[in-house]
Design a protein around this motif. Structure first.
Motif, PDB file in Angstrom:
ATOM      1  N   ASP A  26       3.407  -6.121   4.205  1.00  0.00           N
ATOM      2  CA  ASP A  26       2.779  -6.967   3.190  1.00  0.00           C
ATOM      3  C   ASP A  26       1.293  -7.201   3.460  1.00  0.00           C
ATOM      4  OD1 ASP A  26       3.358  -8.498   5.434  1.00  0.00           O
ATOM      5  OD2 ASP A  26       3.656 -10.345   4.286  1.00  0.00           O
ATOM      6  N   GLN A  27       0.842  -6.911   4.670  1.00  0.00           N
ATOM      7  CA  GLN A  27      -0.565  -7.098   5.002  1.00  0.00           C
ATOM      8  C   GLN A  27      -1.373  -5.809   4.867  1.00  0.00           C
ATOM      9  OE1 GLN A  27      -0.873  -8.888   8.860  1.00  0.00           O
ATOM     10  NE2 GLN A  27       0.735 -10.370   8.410  1.00  0.00           N
ATOM     11  N   TRP A  28      -0.788  -4.661   5.156  1.00  0.00           N
ATOM     12  CA  TRP A  28      -1.555  -3.416   5.082  1.00  0.00           C
ATOM     13  C   TRP A  28      -1.385  -2.690   3.758  1.00  0.00           C
ATOM     14  CZ3 TRP A  28       1.084   1.223   4.701  1.00  0.00           C
ATOM     15  CH2 TRP A  28       2.397   1.274   5.182  1.00  0.00           C
ATOM     16  N   ARG A  29      -0.404  -3.089   2.967  1.00  0.00           N
ATOM     17  CA  ARG A  29      -0.207  -2.519   1.638  1.00  0.00           C
ATOM     18  C   ARG A  29      -0.274  -3.694   0.669  1.00  0.00           C
ATOM     19  NH1 ARG A  29       3.106   2.290   0.292  1.00  0.00           N
ATOM     20  NH2 ARG A  29       3.362   2.352   2.533  1.00  0.00           N
ATOM     21  N   PHE A  30      -1.313  -3.745  -0.141  1.00  0.00           N
ATOM     22  CA  PHE A  30      -1.474  -4.896  -1.019  1.00  0.00           C
ATOM     23  C   PHE A  30      -2.031  -4.472  -2.372  1.00  0.00           C
ATOM     24  CE2 PHE A  30      -5.342  -4.325   1.354  1.00  0.00           C
ATOM     25  CZ  PHE A  30      -6.361  -4.593   0.465  1.00  0.00           C
ATOM     26  N   GLU A  31      -1.952  -5.400  -3.322  1.00  0.00           N
ATOM     27  CA  GLU A  31      -2.431  -5.142  -4.666  1.00  0.00           C
ATOM     28  C   GLU A  31      -3.528  -6.139  -4.996  1.00  0.00           C
ATOM     29  OE1 GLU A  31      -0.441  -4.993  -9.045  1.00  0.00           O
ATOM     30  OE2 GLU A  31       0.716  -4.204  -7.369  1.00  0.00           O
ATOM     31  N   LYS A  32      -4.589  -5.632  -5.618  1.00  0.00           N
ATOM     32  CA  LYS A  32      -5.715  -6.485  -5.985  1.00  0.00           C
ATOM     33  C   LYS A  32      -6.318  -5.933  -7.271  1.00  0.00           C
ATOM     34  CE  LYS A  32     -10.067  -8.218  -4.155  1.00  0.00           C
ATOM     35  NZ  LYS A  32     -11.022  -8.123  -3.044  1.00  0.00           N
ATOM     36  N   ASP A  33      -6.535  -6.789  -8.239  1.00  0.00           N
ATOM     37  CA  ASP A  33      -7.104  -6.401  -9.531  1.00  0.00           C
ATOM     38  C   ASP A  33      -6.300  -5.287 -10.200  1.00  0.00           C
ATOM     39  OD1 ASP A  33      -9.209  -8.219  -9.086  1.00  0.00           O
ATOM     40  OD2 ASP A  33     -10.403  -6.672  -8.068  1.00  0.00           O
ATOM     41  N   GLY A  34      -4.987  -5.326 -10.048  1.00  0.00           N
ATOM     42  CA  GLY A  34      -4.121  -4.339 -10.669  1.00  0.00           C
ATOM     43  C   GLY A  34      -4.092  -2.987  -9.981  1.00  0.00           C
ATOM     44  N   LYS A  35      -4.768  -2.860  -8.859  1.00  0.00           N
ATOM     45  CA  LYS A  35      -4.774  -1.604  -8.107  1.00  0.00           C
ATOM     46  C   LYS A  35      -4.064  -1.807  -6.778  1.00  0.00           C
ATOM     47  CE  LYS A  35      -9.183  -0.025  -9.959  1.00  0.00           C
ATOM     48  NZ  LYS A  35     -10.565   0.363  -9.623  1.00  0.00           N
ATOM     49  N   GLN A  36      -3.459  -0.743  -6.284  1.00  0.00           N
ATOM     50  CA  GLN A  36      -2.807  -0.805  -4.980  1.00  0.00           C
ATOM     51  C   GLN A  36      -3.750  -0.280  -3.918  1.00  0.00           C
ATOM     52  OE1 GLN A  36       0.937   1.202  -5.076  1.00  0.00           O
ATOM     53  NE2 GLN A  36       1.980  -0.582  -5.924  1.00  0.00           N
ATOM     54  N   TYR A  37      -3.800  -0.999  -2.797  1.00  0.00           N
ATOM     55  CA  TYR A  37      -4.654  -0.615  -1.687  1.00  0.00           C
ATOM     56  C   TYR A  37      -3.804  -0.483  -0.432  1.00  0.00           C
ATOM     57  CZ  TYR A  37      -8.541  -1.999  -4.663  1.00  0.00           C
ATOM     58  OH  TYR A  37      -9.435  -2.093  -5.695  1.00  0.00           O
ATOM     59  N   VAL A  38      -4.245   0.373   0.447  1.00  0.00           N
ATOM     60  CA  VAL A  38      -3.542   0.573   1.711  1.00  0.00           C
ATOM     61  C   VAL A  38      -4.574   0.614   2.830  1.00  0.00           C
ATOM     62  CG1 VAL A  38      -2.047   2.119   3.032  1.00  0.00           C
ATOM     63  CG2 VAL A  38      -1.730   1.894   0.579  1.00  0.00           C
ATOM     64  N   ARG A  39      -4.293  -0.129   3.892  1.00  0.00           N
ATOM     65  CA  ARG A  39      -5.112  -0.083   5.107  1.00  0.00           C
ATOM     66  C   ARG A  39      -4.307   0.626   6.186  1.00  0.00           C
ATOM     67  NH1 ARG A  39      -6.426  -6.364   5.909  1.00  0.00           N
ATOM     68  NH2 ARG A  39      -6.921  -6.796   3.763  1.00  0.00           N
TER      69      ARG A  39
END
Length: 126
Positions: free
Chosen positions: A74-87
């Protein structure tokens, strides 16, 4: 040639003994396998290392790595502004978990007969 065969036999015996340890976790067994491969590589090179009996498969070690990553998903895979991000998973782990994750990642490389430590062991015998 005879000495190389004896070393491989001894290392296989040590590996078989370590397989009998039921209390060891998959993580510990993967790391122990990697250490055995490196020791065999230093003593007898790539050929001796490839003859070592391993307690775990690479797939089991990868599954353990995935279990470590899921804890922080839940910390390295997140969604922001309708986009999915991965760290990178290690960027959000605690220092203790990051050390275990990196150790297991290196062990997987070694079990695949790759990685800096393994290659140093088999080619330069250090």
């Amino acid at each position: 040639m005879k000495q190389l065969t004896l070393k491989a036999l001894v290392l296989s015996g040590v590996a078989a003994f370590s397989m009998n340890v039921h209390a060891a976790s998959v993580f510990e067994q993967c790391v122990a396998d990697a250490k055995l491969l490196i020791e065999a590589g230093i003593q007898g090179g790539n050929t001796a290392a490839r003859e070592v009996q391993q307690a775990t498969t690479v797939q089991q070690c990868r599954e353990e790595l995935t279990r470590m990553e899921v804890k922080y998903e839940d910390q390295w895979r997140f969604e922001k502004d309708g986009k999915q991000y991965v760290r990178a998973p290690y960027s959000v782990m605690t220092p203790e978990d990051r050390l275990k994750w990196a150790t297991l990642f290196n062990a997987i490389d070694t079990k695949n007969f790759m990685g800096v430590r393994y290659l140093m062991a088999v080619y330069y015998r250090q």
